[in-house]
Design an enzyme around this catalytic site. Structure first.
Site, PDB file in Angstrom:
ATOM      1  N   ASP A   1      10.308  29.377 -24.914  1.00 26.09           N
ATOM      2  CA  ASP A   1      11.409  29.300 -26.883  1.00 26.09           C
ATOM      3  C   ASP A   1      11.683  28.178 -27.416  1.00 26.09           C
ATOM      4  O   ASP A   1      11.667  27.975 -28.887  1.00 26.09           O
ATOM      5  CB  ASP A   1      13.062  29.588 -26.260  1.00 26.09           C
ATOM      6  CG  ASP A   1      13.274  31.123 -25.802  1.00 26.09           C
ATOM      7  OD1 ASP A   1      12.564  31.487 -25.940  1.00 26.09           O
ATOM      8  OD2 ASP A   1      14.158  31.273 -24.774  1.00 26.09           O
TER       9      ASP A   1
ATOM     10  N   ASP B   1      15.560  28.464 -32.527  1.00 28.31           N
ATOM     11  CA  ASP B   1      14.834  29.958 -31.860  1.00 28.31           C
ATOM     12  C   ASP B   1      15.742  30.487 -31.051  1.00 28.31           C
ATOM     13  O   ASP B   1      16.792  30.489 -30.314  1.00 28.31           O
ATOM     14  CB  ASP B   1      13.321  29.512 -30.834  1.00 28.31           C
ATOM     15  CG  ASP B   1      13.428  31.115 -30.414  1.00 28.31           C
ATOM     16  OD1 ASP B   1      12.842  31.585 -31.056  1.00 28.31           O
ATOM     17  OD2 ASP B   1      13.719  31.022 -29.246  1.00 28.31           O
TER      18      ASP B   1
ATOM     19  N   GLU C   1      14.544  32.012 -38.275  1.00 31.66           N
ATOM     20  CA  GLU C   1      13.334  33.393 -38.365  1.00 31.66           C
ATOM     21  C   GLU C   1      14.361  34.360 -39.336  1.00 31.66           C
ATOM     22  O   GLU C   1      15.451  34.464 -38.486  1.00 31.66           O
ATOM     23  CB  GLU C   1      12.734  33.893 -36.610  1.00 31.66           C
ATOM     24  CG  GLU C   1      11.183  33.964 -37.010  1.00 31.66           C
ATOM     25  CD  GLU C   1      10.676  33.930 -35.892  1.00 31.66           C
ATOM     26  OE1 GLU C   1      10.074  34.637 -35.695  1.00 31.66           O
ATOM     27  OE2 GLU C   1      11.433  33.572 -34.248  1.00 31.66           O
TER      28      GLU C   1
END
Ligand code: ZN
Length: 386
Positions: A345, A180, A264
Site C-alpha cells: 500500500d 492509497d 485514485e
C-alpha cells in the site's frame, strides 16, 4: 460564506414526542398530496409548477382539514419546497422520480421563524411554534434561519446550519501526498502515515449482524420484531457514525496539511464485483471519503488530484519505475530490478504522489511509517522492510 451543519439528539418529554410526530405527519401528508397531483398531471402531459399546487392547496384543500390549523403552517410550505426540489432534481437527471413518503421512514419537518433568526445555544432552545426543547448535548450560542426535526430509530433529532466565515488556507507542511485506499489499512499515505481499519468499527459491525439475525427470527409484524428492528436501526447508526468520524479525521488532516492530495479514482462497482473485496470496500465509504476531501481541500486551500483508475499504482516500483503484476495476496512489493521491498500500500501511495511527474520512479525520502491509531495519536511502528 460557508455553512456548518449541526445535528443533535433531542431530549423530548412524553408530551413533545406526539407533537413532533404530528408535524412530521403533516409534512408527509402535504408532500404526498402534492406528489400525487403532480404525477397525475405529468401523466397527462402537463408540467404543473409546485407553486400552483401550493396555491391550490392553501386556498381549497387546507381549509377543509381542521387539524392542519393546530400545527405550524411552516411545515406545509417547506413540504412544497422539498417537493419542488425533488422534482427539479428529477428533471436535471440528478435523481429518480420523487417517491411517496412512508410513515416511520425519514419522518421529518422543517420550520422557520418567518424571517426572524432562531437562537440556539446551551441545552435549551426556543423553537418557533414548538416552544422550548432540550438537547442532550450543549450547543454553541448561534443563530440560524430554519431548523429541521427528524426521527430515526425512535429518536428525534434537531438539525440546522449556521453561516461561518470562509475558512482560510492553512500552512502546508507537505507539498504533495499520495493516498492509497485499501482493504488492509483504510488509508496509507506516501509520507508513511497509516490509518488502520478500526477495531471499534469491526466490533460494531459484528454486533449489527448479530442483531439482524435476532430480528429476522422474530415473527413478522409482531411487537418483538418491531423492537428488534429499532435495535438494528440504532446499531446501523452507530456503525455509520464511527465510520464517518474516522473519515472526517483523515480528510481534515489531509486537506489542512498538504498542498496537493492525490487519490485514485476507484471503480467501486467494478471492485464490488470482486467478492473478496466487496464488504470492506462497501464499508469504508470511499464515496464519502472523496466527497469530504473535495470540499475540505477547497476550504483549506489545497488541491485534490484524482488519478485515472487505470494507472497501475500497485504494479509500478516506486523506487525505479519497474512494472510487474501484483496479485492481491502479495503484501510486499519486491522489485527484481532495484531490490527495494516496500509494503504494497505504501508503494502504491508513493506512486500516486509521483503521478504526473516527469520521472515516475523518482526516489522519495525514506521515513519510518507512522501508524495513526483510532484516537488520532501517533505511534511509530516499523511496517516495511527497507
Ligand atoms: Zn525498483
Amino acid at each position: 460564506m460557508a455553512y456548518k451543519a449541526f445535528r443533535t439528539k433531542l431530549k423530548l418529554s412524553t408530551q413533545q414526542k406526539p407533537v413532533m410526530a404530528q408535524h412530521a405527519g403533516y409534512s408527509r401528508w402535504v408532500y404526498n398530496w402534492g406528489l400525487k397531483l403532480w404525477e397525475q398531471a405529468y401523466k397527462d402531459g402537463l408540467k404543473p409548477s409546485v407553486g400552483m399546487l401550493k396555491k391550490f392547496f392553501t386556498n381549497h384543500v387546507k381549509p377543509q382539514y381542521q387539524w392542519m390549523n393546530q400545527l405550524s403552517s411552516k411545515v406545509y410550505q417547506y413540504a412544497f419546497i422539498n417537493l419542488g426540489e425533488a422534482i427539479a432534481r428529477f428533471f436535471a437527471k440528478k435523481g429518480k422520480s420523487p417517491r411517496f413518503k412512508k410513515k416511520g421512514k425519514a419522518d421529518r419537518f422543517t420550520i422557520d421563524n418567518s424571517g426572524a433568526p432562531i437562537k440556539v445555544g446551551g441545552l435549551r432552545h426556543k423553537l418557533p411554534f414548538i416552544g422550548w426543547v432540550r438537547t442532550y448535548e450543549a450547543l454553541p450560542e448561534c443563530i440560524t434561519k430554519k431548523v429541521t426535526i427528524s426521527q430515526q430509530a425512535g429518536d428525534w433529532y434537531l438539525s440546522f446550519h449556521i453561516e461561518i466565515p470562509e475558512a482560510s488556507p492553512t500552512p502546508k507542511s507537505i507539498d504533495r501526498v499520495g493516498v492509497d485506499l485499501g482493504v488492509n489499512a483504510l488509508a496509507t499515505l506516501s509520507t508513511g502515515a497509516v490509518y488502520p481499519n478500526l477495531k471499534a468499527y469491526r466490533k460494531a459491525k459484528h454486533k449489527l449482524a448479530k442483531l439482524q439475525r435476532l430480528a429476522s427470527r422474530k415473527q413478522k409484524g409482531s411487537n418483538n420484531r418491531h423492537k428488534a428492528n429499532i435495535k438494528v436501526a440504532r446499531q446501523h447508526r452507530r456503525v455509520a457514525s464511527i465510520r464517518n468520524d474516522y473519515l472526517h479525521k483523515i480528510t481534515t488532516y489531509l486537506a489542512k496539511n498538504h498542498g496537493e492530495v492525490v487519490i485514485e479514482d476507484l471503480n467501486v462497482s467494478g471492485m464490488l464485483a470482486n467478492h473478496k473485496l466487496a464488504s470492506a470496500i462497501a464499508d469504508c465509504g470511499f464515496y464519502e471519503f472523496r466527497r469530504q476531501l473535495e470540499y475540505k481541500c477547497e476550504r483549506y486551500g489545497s488541491s485534490l488530484v484524482v488519478v485515472d483508475r487505470f494507472y497501475p499504482s500497485s504494479q509500478i516500483c516506486s523506487n525505479c519505475g519497474y512494472r510487474q503484476k501484483m496479485p492481491l495476496k502479495e503484501r510486499v512489493y519486491i522489485c527484481p530490478c532495484c531490490n527495494v521491498s516496500r509494503d504494497r500500500d505504501l508503494n502504491a501511495a508513493i506512486n500516486l504522489s509521483n503521478w504526473g511527474r516527469l520521472d515516475p520512479g523518482k526516489p522519495v525520502e525514506q521515513v519510518p511509517p507512522t501508524v495513526c491509531d483510532e484516537t488520532g495519536s501517533k505511534r511509530f511502528k516499523q511496517l516495511c522492510l527497507f
